[in-house]
Design a protein around this motif. Sequence first.
Motif, PDB file in Angstrom:
ATOM      1  N   LEU B  49     -16.635 -23.805 -32.702  1.00 25.58           N
ATOM      2  CA  LEU B  49     -17.289 -24.055 -31.427  1.00 25.58           C
ATOM      3  C   LEU B  49     -16.190 -23.952 -30.375  1.00 25.58           C
ATOM      4  O   LEU B  49     -15.262 -24.774 -30.366  1.00 25.58           O
ATOM      5  CB  LEU B  49     -17.912 -25.451 -31.461  1.00 25.58           C
ATOM      6  N   ASP B  50     -16.269 -22.909 -29.560  1.00 23.64           N
ATOM      7  CA  ASP B  50     -15.184 -22.627 -28.610  1.00 23.64           C
ATOM      8  C   ASP B  50     -13.826 -22.615 -29.316  1.00 23.64           C
ATOM      9  O   ASP B  50     -12.839 -23.166 -28.813  1.00 23.64           O
ATOM     10  CB  ASP B  50     -15.183 -23.648 -27.465  1.00 23.64           C
ATOM     11  N   GLU B  52     -12.759 -24.159 -31.939  1.00 22.97           N
ATOM     12  CA  GLU B  52     -12.404 -25.331 -32.759  1.00 22.97           C
ATOM     13  C   GLU B  52     -13.342 -25.417 -33.953  1.00 22.97           C
ATOM     14  O   GLU B  52     -14.556 -25.281 -33.794  1.00 22.97           O
ATOM     15  CB  GLU B  52     -12.565 -26.633 -31.952  1.00 22.97           C
ATOM     16  N   SER B  65     -22.332 -26.323 -26.011  1.00 20.89           N
ATOM     17  CA  SER B  65     -22.303 -25.718 -24.676  1.00 20.89           C
ATOM     18  C   SER B  65     -21.473 -24.441 -24.666  1.00 20.89           C
ATOM     19  O   SER B  65     -21.507 -23.686 -23.701  1.00 20.89           O
ATOM     20  CB  SER B  65     -21.744 -26.716 -23.659  1.00 20.89           C
ATOM     21  N   GLY B  66     -20.723 -24.181 -25.738  1.00 21.04           N
ATOM     22  CA  GLY B  66     -19.844 -23.018 -25.761  1.00 21.04           C
ATOM     23  C   GLY B  66     -20.269 -22.000 -26.804  1.00 21.04           C
ATOM     24  O   GLY B  66     -21.375 -22.042 -27.338  1.00 21.04           O
ATOM     25  N   ALA B  67     -19.344 -21.094 -27.086  1.00 22.31           N
ATOM     26  CA  ALA B  67     -19.617 -20.007 -28.015  1.00 22.31           C
ATOM     27  C   ALA B  67     -19.420 -20.463 -29.457  1.00 22.31           C
ATOM     28  O   ALA B  67     -18.468 -21.177 -29.771  1.00 22.31           O
ATOM     29  CB  ALA B  67     -18.679 -18.843 -27.710  1.00 22.31           C
TER      30      ALA B  67
END
Lengths: 189, 152
Positions: B49-50, B52, B65-67
Amino acid sequence: MIRRHVYVIGLAAATLCLPTATAGAQDAGLEAWQKIYSVFSHPRCANCHVEDERPRWSGAHYGATRVHGMNVQRGPDGFGNAGMRCVTCHQQDNAAQLHGPPGAHGWHLAPKEMVWWQKSSQEICEQVKDPARNGNRTLEEIATHVRDDGLVAWGWAPGNGREPAPGSAQETYLLLQQWAAAGAPCPAE
Amino acid sequence: MKLNVNGRDHDIEVEPEMPLLWVLRDKLSILGPKFGCGIAQCGACTVFLDGEPVRSCSVTVGEVSGAVTTIEGLMPDGRMHPVQQAWIDEQVAQCGYCQAGQIMTAVALLEAIPNPSDEEIDNAMSGNLCRCGTYPRIRAAIKRAASANAGA
């Protein structure tokens, strides 16, 4: 003459009362601290205020006290090791599943010098007052940190059957203010 | 709800409480991440996730909320990622069920620490369980991938 007698009596009374008033403030401060200590030493707080590398799993519903599973460690910044950061499992909110990981914004270990795990009331009290070991905070800054920080707030709303810390963030904030106003006394041991 | 997975935007109609893993597997048919324990204790569902690594069984899609990157996203141009290639070279997998999660964590480790020690490998990989006990080969593959990266 009468006026002089009144003055002397008044002075004597003030002399007698002064230590009594100070002792009263001291007692009130220690009483407030004891309640603060019951929060800070609670597993929801102390499990992650450790002086070694490993957070603990302990508390009323945990059974025997253990180090955190999965070889979880502090890491270089307190947020875990590369490849297994705290956020790898601990998200913004508690996982809904039974025994799933709890979550809050910015999950991480407190710095080593802020150790509460298995420390006495006096030891924690002295640490909290020491700028070298409290993140260089004033007592007012500590109080507002306790009131406003999202991760700290989780301790009173841990969810999923976990026992919360006593009281609330607001109550603990007020207790810290009372304690500071009373001269921030620490218990003798 | 919009979700970016492996560089592609998806419009999905799901409850925000649905675990990300459910969305990936059941709604988007991205089957690399596996369901193991469902409580973030085994690592089989690990995705990025982003950038991580996260256990997608314990992230609600509403929290994303991220990629998102899954193991399928490691080879966008069809070429094997060096960690995947090292896994093949070392013949790491036995049953293979946990390996997508293992590889994702290994990629995250090598991005942070290009040439990790045995201890750093253990610190990163201990949350990814393998019932076949392929741990020695996992370690060897990570070292092989580190060498390949250093030589590239």
